[in-house]
Design an enzyme around this catalytic site. Structure first.
Site, short mmCIF file in Angstrom:
data_model
loop_
_atom_site.label_atom_id
_atom_site.label_comp_id
_atom_site.label_asym_id
_atom_site.label_seq_id
_atom_site.Cartn_x
_atom_site.Cartn_y
_atom_site.Cartn_z
N THR A 50 0.87 -1.17 0.00
CA THR A 50 0.00 0.00 0.00
C THR A 50 0.91 1.22 0.00
OG1 THR A 50 -1.63 -1.20 1.31
CG2 THR A 50 -1.86 1.18 1.23
N LEU A 59 -4.86 11.50 5.51
CA LEU A 59 -6.22 11.71 5.02
C LEU A 59 -7.07 10.45 5.06
CD1 LEU A 59 -5.32 13.84 1.84
CD2 LEU A 59 -6.10 14.68 4.07
N CYS A 84 1.13 -7.07 3.13
CA CYS A 84 1.52 -5.68 3.37
C CYS A 84 1.46 -5.39 4.87
CB CYS A 84 0.55 -4.75 2.61
SG CYS A 84 0.68 -3.02 3.05
N THR A 90 -1.81 -2.40 10.94
CA THR A 90 -2.59 -1.19 11.22
C THR A 90 -4.06 -1.33 10.84
OG1 THR A 90 -0.60 0.16 10.90
CG2 THR A 90 -2.72 1.31 10.85
N ARG A 94 -7.36 -2.14 13.52
CA ARG A 94 -8.33 -1.04 13.66
C ARG A 94 -9.70 -1.39 13.10
NH1 ARG A 94 -4.78 4.14 11.53
NH2 ARG A 94 -3.30 4.17 13.24
#
Length: 111
Positions: A50, A59, A84, A90, A94
């Protein structure tokens, strides 16, 4: 090429495009993207990378790219390998609701 708006955290309402020929999900300007390869006869999406340029960080674009990829996997009955580090370290912590799409050896043996 399919288009879609990906919702999620830090929403900027980014329009994410599926670039099927290059195995990418990308922003309209192609500067932020998520790359993948299909494995196991096209049944598994391995998310490799990514990328969001520094000018667009903060953003929520990486999250939008992931949501687009996971929505694609969901609608095409694919499981996902999160190679990735952004996705595995992350995005998934989340967004645990997507964990059910993560590839596992147990899933493979039940196919």
């Amino acid at each position: 090429m399919a288009t879609g708006s990906a919702g999620g955290e830090g929403s900027v309402g980014a329009k994410i495009l599926w670039n099927e020929t290059q195995h990418r999900f990308e922003t309209e300007d192609k500067k932020a993207y998520l790359e993948y390869v299909l494995r196991d006869g096209g049944k598994v999406m391995d998310i490799l990378h990514t990328f969001v340029p520094s000018s667009k960080r903060g953003l929520g674009l990486a999250s939008h790219l992931c949501v687009a990829a996971f929505n694609h996997a969901k609608s095409h009955s694919l499981s996902v390998i999160p190679s990735c580090s952004y996705v595995s370290d992350t995005f998934l912590p989340r967004n645990p609701s997507w964990n059910s799409f993560v590839y596992s050896e147990e899933l493979k043996s039940s196919m």
